[in-house]
Scaffold this motif. Structure first.
Motif, PDB file in Angstrom:
ATOM      1  N   ASP A  38       0.866  -1.291  -0.004  1.00  0.00           N
ATOM      2  CA  ASP A  38       0.104  -0.113  -0.051  1.00  0.00           C
ATOM      3  C   ASP A  38       0.820   1.230   0.029  1.00  0.00           C
ATOM      4  O   ASP A  38       1.959   1.218  -0.228  1.00  0.00           O
ATOM      5  CB  ASP A  38      -1.028  -0.060   1.111  1.00  0.00           C
ATOM      6  N   GLU A  39       0.174   2.540  -0.063  1.00  0.00           N
ATOM      7  CA  GLU A  39       0.711   3.449  -0.030  1.00  0.00           C
ATOM      8  C   GLU A  39       1.857   3.878   1.139  1.00  0.00           C
ATOM      9  O   GLU A  39       2.825   4.460   1.159  1.00  0.00           O
ATOM     10  CB  GLU A  39       0.002   4.764  -0.125  1.00  0.00           C
ATOM     11  N   ALA A  40       1.288   3.433   2.389  1.00  0.00           N
ATOM     12  CA  ALA A  40       2.415   3.381   3.460  1.00  0.00           C
ATOM     13  C   ALA A  40       3.619   2.999   3.579  1.00  0.00           C
ATOM     14  O   ALA A  40       4.702   3.308   3.804  1.00  0.00           O
ATOM     15  CB  ALA A  40       1.532   2.905   4.940  1.00  0.00           C
ATOM     16  N   LEU A  41       3.547   1.650   2.665  1.00  0.00           N
ATOM     17  CA  LEU A  41       4.571   0.814   2.567  1.00  0.00           C
ATOM     18  C   LEU A  41       5.594   1.502   1.367  1.00  0.00           C
ATOM     19  O   LEU A  41       6.956   1.494   1.630  1.00  0.00           O
ATOM     20  CB  LEU A  41       4.205  -0.623   2.231  1.00  0.00           C
ATOM     21  N   SER A  42       4.998   1.912   0.733  1.00  0.00           N
ATOM     22  CA  SER A  42       5.680   2.610  -0.634  1.00  0.00           C
ATOM     23  C   SER A  42       6.824   3.754   0.116  1.00  0.00           C
ATOM     24  O   SER A  42       7.506   3.945  -0.906  1.00  0.00           O
ATOM     25  CB  SER A  42       4.927   3.128  -1.706  1.00  0.00           C
ATOM     26  N   PHE A  44       8.818   3.970   2.189  1.00  0.00           N
ATOM     27  CA  PHE A  44      10.269   3.554   2.431  1.00  0.00           C
ATOM     28  C   PHE A  44      10.761   2.088   1.676  1.00  0.00           C
ATOM     29  O   PHE A  44      11.801   1.776   1.776  1.00  0.00           O
ATOM     30  CB  PHE A  44      10.537   3.301   3.785  1.00  0.00           C
ATOM     31  N   PHE A  45       9.691   1.456   1.247  1.00  0.00           N
ATOM     32  CA  PHE A  45       9.997   0.253   0.650  1.00  0.00           C
ATOM     33  C   PHE A  45       9.692   0.183  -0.862  1.00  0.00           C
ATOM     34  O   PHE A  45       8.298   0.714  -1.252  1.00  0.00           O
ATOM     35  CB  PHE A  45       9.269  -1.144   1.339  1.00  0.00           C
ATOM     36  N   ARG A  46      10.023  -0.622  -1.789  1.00  0.00           N
ATOM     37  CA  ARG A  46       9.741  -0.822  -3.267  1.00  0.00           C
ATOM     38  C   ARG A  46       9.269  -2.481  -2.913  1.00  0.00           C
ATOM     39  O   ARG A  46       9.591  -3.158  -2.352  1.00  0.00           O
ATOM     40  CB  ARG A  46      10.795  -0.679  -4.060  1.00  0.00           C
ATOM     41  N   ASN A  47       8.194  -2.752  -4.027  1.00  0.00           N
ATOM     42  CA  ASN A  47       7.906  -3.977  -4.084  1.00  0.00           C
ATOM     43  C   ASN A  47       8.103  -4.540  -5.349  1.00  0.00           C
ATOM     44  O   ASN A  47       7.792  -4.132  -6.407  1.00  0.00           O
ATOM     45  CB  ASN A  47       6.279  -3.870  -3.933  1.00  0.00           C
ATOM     46  N   VAL A  48       9.030  -5.594  -5.467  1.00  0.00           N
ATOM     47  CA  VAL A  48       9.847  -6.018  -6.628  1.00  0.00           C
ATOM     48  C   VAL A  48       9.452  -7.217  -6.976  1.00  0.00           C
ATOM     49  O   VAL A  48       9.483  -8.150  -6.025  1.00  0.00           O
ATOM     50  CB  VAL A  48      11.375  -5.897  -6.319  1.00  0.00           C
ATOM     51  N   ASP A  54      17.062  -9.496 -13.996  1.00  0.00           N
ATOM     52  CA  ASP A  54      18.079  -8.774 -12.809  1.00  0.00           C
ATOM     53  C   ASP A  54      17.547  -7.753 -12.171  1.00  0.00           C
ATOM     54  O   ASP A  54      17.866  -7.632 -10.778  1.00  0.00           O
ATOM     55  CB  ASP A  54      19.397  -8.439 -13.741  1.00  0.00           C
ATOM     56  N   ASN A  55      16.870  -6.646 -12.809  1.00  0.00           N
ATOM     57  CA  ASN A  55      16.455  -5.590 -11.954  1.00  0.00           C
ATOM     58  C   ASN A  55      15.269  -5.754 -11.563  1.00  0.00           C
ATOM     59  O   ASN A  55      14.965  -5.209 -10.296  1.00  0.00           O
ATOM     60  CB  ASN A  55      16.283  -4.314 -12.803  1.00  0.00           C
ATOM     61  N   GLY A  56      14.165  -6.675 -11.889  1.00  0.00           N
ATOM     62  CA  GLY A  56      12.833  -6.601 -11.313  1.00  0.00           C
ATOM     63  C   GLY A  56      11.985  -5.533 -11.456  1.00  0.00           C
ATOM     64  O   GLY A  56      12.546  -4.328 -11.416  1.00  0.00           O
ATOM     65  N   LEU A  57      10.828  -5.906 -11.643  1.00  0.00           N
ATOM     66  CA  LEU A  57      10.058  -4.626 -11.938  1.00  0.00           C
ATOM     67  C   LEU A  57       9.309  -4.346 -10.852  1.00  0.00           C
ATOM     68  O   LEU A  57       8.814  -5.216  -9.698  1.00  0.00           O
ATOM     69  CB  LEU A  57       8.937  -5.321 -12.918  1.00  0.00           C
ATOM     70  N   ASP A  58       8.885  -3.339 -10.473  1.00  0.00           N
ATOM     71  CA  ASP A  58       8.273  -2.812  -9.371  1.00  0.00           C
ATOM     72  C   ASP A  58       6.774  -2.831  -9.569  1.00  0.00           C
ATOM     73  O   ASP A  58       6.221  -2.647 -10.606  1.00  0.00           O
ATOM     74  CB  ASP A  58       8.402  -1.013  -9.250  1.00  0.00           C
ATOM     75  N   ILE A  59       6.199  -3.367  -8.484  1.00  0.00           N
ATOM     76  CA  ILE A  59       4.689  -3.656  -8.683  1.00  0.00           C
ATOM     77  C   ILE A  59       4.137  -2.445  -7.610  1.00  0.00           C
ATOM     78  O   ILE A  59       4.297  -2.515  -6.410  1.00  0.00           O
ATOM     79  CB  ILE A  59       4.235  -5.128  -8.028  1.00  0.00           C
ATOM     80  N   TYR A  60       3.214  -1.757  -8.147  1.00  0.00           N
ATOM     81  CA  TYR A  60       2.575  -0.615  -7.502  1.00  0.00           C
ATOM     82  C   TYR A  60       1.435  -0.924  -6.457  1.00  0.00           C
ATOM     83  O   TYR A  60       1.164  -0.267  -5.498  1.00  0.00           O
ATOM     84  CB  TYR A  60       2.411   0.492  -8.441  1.00  0.00           C
ATOM     85  N   ALA A  69      14.362  -1.951   0.633  1.00  0.00           N
ATOM     86  CA  ALA A  69      14.450  -1.020   1.276  1.00  0.00           C
ATOM     87  C   ALA A  69      14.733   0.392   0.421  1.00  0.00           C
ATOM     88  O   ALA A  69      15.706  -0.090  -0.142  1.00  0.00           O
ATOM     89  CB  ALA A  69      15.324  -1.103   2.595  1.00  0.00           C
ATOM     90  N   ARG A  70      14.318   1.345   0.622  1.00  0.00           N
ATOM     91  CA  ARG A  70      14.807   2.480  -0.173  1.00  0.00           C
ATOM     92  C   ARG A  70      15.946   2.857   0.609  1.00  0.00           C
ATOM     93  O   ARG A  70      15.969   3.905   1.512  1.00  0.00           O
ATOM     94  CB  ARG A  70      13.783   3.584  -0.462  1.00  0.00           C
ATOM     95  N   ALA A  71      17.049   2.200   0.209  1.00  0.00           N
ATOM     96  CA  ALA A  71      17.998   2.637   1.040  1.00  0.00           C
ATOM     97  C   ALA A  71      19.338   2.430   0.423  1.00  0.00           C
ATOM     98  O   ALA A  71      19.691   1.990  -0.639  1.00  0.00           O
ATOM     99  CB  ALA A  71      18.305   1.601   2.435  1.00  0.00           C
TER     100      ALA A  71
END
Length: 475
Positions: A38-42, A44-48, A54-60, A69-71
């Motif tokens: 959800d938006e709360a998780l987004s 600080f975190f990506r859902n991949v 190799d790179n993985g797609l982001d799932i929104y 982690a966005r780190a």
């Protein structure tokens, strides 16, 4: 919904960061029972989706596949980062988010800033850009580092300069852990003062934290629990200082309890950006409302409650006590005395089932005992987030822009001068390319100017309160 990127630098920065990610995951797991991204998780975190190459797609939207982690984790010694990669959080980071070396900075700011800064500049910029590209609306960079060591202070402030160059519009929040007077790193006064000059010039907000204060808080909690003073109202394991309920670790490390307090500070600071609330406060609002002058951006933080209460139905008296605690020295993460110093502004970030009326009542109750600068008597900023921390019914983080940080800086200056007058250990710094003695004189002069700015404000304390003349509006 906005996103933030955390840059953790050096041993201390990565250990605090590790606790932050662990507790953040626990907090979201407690709220997000269905495992939906959800938006709360987004924030600080990506859902991949790791199956897509190799790179993985982001799932929104939809189910959580793999949270990243966005780190960015940076350390010039591998030890702590390797520990994180072998620990329970290993799946939250991948190799594209790490920058490590093997030799360390040898407790020397110049090695971290000048040598490793130049060596890793392109790599750091590339990884920061990648992290930024994965954000829809990047609002803030958090830097977590210590001031006393070489990598945290030197490379940490180098990254801060890079962020200003590359992302001038994005806010830079810095959590800086200051060494204690009994620090075992003999060169820590040099490292801290050299780092202070960079913080003065390039940070939007700095949350100074003192090791001594954290140590005292942890001791007090243990004493209260073991003495049985608080009776059955306190659970044996404080959720603020222990990692109970977080990722399972084999055993707690000595600094884990202290690092957890800093991690909880960051969780409370970012709660409005992550969860719903009746009075949401953006991170940029903190800088906008609490920093009237660009260099005076050091905020004293205090956190309450510091132990976990067993009863959840909290009477309003205890709620009022929480506000009183936030203004007591026992709950501050820096040893200072804001009540007898001058407030430029103050923010109260409340979480849980608290009403706006509770906020107003307590501000009115506390206001007479606090000295606000004459031109900002109503300098309060408030935030109400409806999701409380795990294990609490409510919590409060107070951020004060107050002249009480001055003694910390004066003590740092004195410790610096003791070494500098004797030219002790100076040769270790001056043998580094690009490092000259003028770097030291500029750094101490920058710190002296900062102290002087606080002195000028303190001199106005107790003067007559002049209410600005108000516009007369014809009705």
């Amino acid at each position: 919904m906005t996103q933030s990127v955390v840059v953790q630098v050096g041993q201390c920065g990565n250990q605090v960061g590790c606790r932050f990610w662990d507790l953040a995951l626990r907090e979201h797991a407690a709220v997000n029972k269905k495992g939906i991204y959800d938006e709360a998780l987004s924030s600080f975190f990506r859902n991949v989706d790791t199956r897509s190459g190799d790179n993985g797609l982001d799932i929104y939207k939809g189910k959580i596949c793999s949270l990243k982690a966005r780190a960015l984790l940076i350390d010039m010694e591998e030890g702590v980062v390797n520990e994180i990669l072998q620990g329970p959080l290993r799946d939250v980071f991948d190799s594209k988010q790490l920058i490590t070396d093997v030799s360390g900075s040898g407790n020397n700011w110049a090695v971290g800033h000048k040598i490793y800064g130049c060596q890793y500049r392109e790599n750091i910029v590339e990884k920061l850009r990648k992290a930024a590209e994965h954000c829809d609306c990047l609002q803030c960079f958090f830097i977590i580092h210590s001031m006393g060591g070489g990598t945290g202070s030197g490379l940490g402030t180098f990254v801060l300069n890079l962020l200003e160059e590359e992302f001038p519009e994005v806010y830079r929040f810095v959590t800086s852990v200051y060494p204690s007077g009994e620090d075992d790193v003999i060169t820590s006064p040099y490292n801290s003062v050299l780092a202070m000059k960079e913080l003065n010039e390039h940070a939007d907000c700095v949350l100074p934290i003192e090791n001594e204060s954290l140590f005292e808080i942890v001791n007090k909690i243990h004493q209260m629990i073991s003495s049985g003073k608080l009776g059955s109202t306190v659970k044996q394991n404080s959720l603020v200082t222990s990692s109970t309920g977080g990722a399972k670790t084999l055993q707690e490390k000595p600094f884990d309890a202290m690092n957890n307090i800093v991690a909880n500070l960051l969780l409370n600071l970012t709660s409005s950006a992550r969860f719903e609330g009746s009075l949401n406060m953006d991170l940029n609002e903190i800088s906008m409302n609490l920093v009237p002058f660009p260099r005076l951006h050091y905020l004293v933080s205090s956190l309450t409650p510091l132990y976990t209460l067993a009863d959840v139905n909290v009477p309003s008296r205890r709620l009022d006590q929480m506000f009183s605690d936030a203004f007591s020295r026992d709950h501050q993460l820096i040893q200072a005395d804001p009540k007898h110093s001058l407030y430029l502004a103050c923010a109260l970030l409340v979480r849980g089932n608290v009403q706006v009326s509770d906020l107003r009542r307590n501000i009115e109750r506390l206001k007479p005992s606090l000295h606000f600068v004459s031109w900002n008597q109503e300098g309060w900023k408030t935030g109400l987030c409806s999701v409380p921390p795990v294990g609490h019914s409510h919590s409060l983080l107070a951020l004060a822009n107050n002249t009480c940080v001055k003694p910390t800086f004066i003590e740092l200056k004195d410790r610096f001068m003791k070494l500098y007058k004797k030219k002790a250990h100076l040769h270790h710094y001056l043998q580094i390319d690009g490092m000259e003695q003028s770097c030291f004189s500029e750094a101490i002069s920058s710190l002296s100017d900062l102290i002087e700015e606080y002195n000028e404000l303190d001199a106005t304390k107790g003067g007559p309160r002049i209410d600005p003349s108000r516009l007369k509006i014809a009705v």
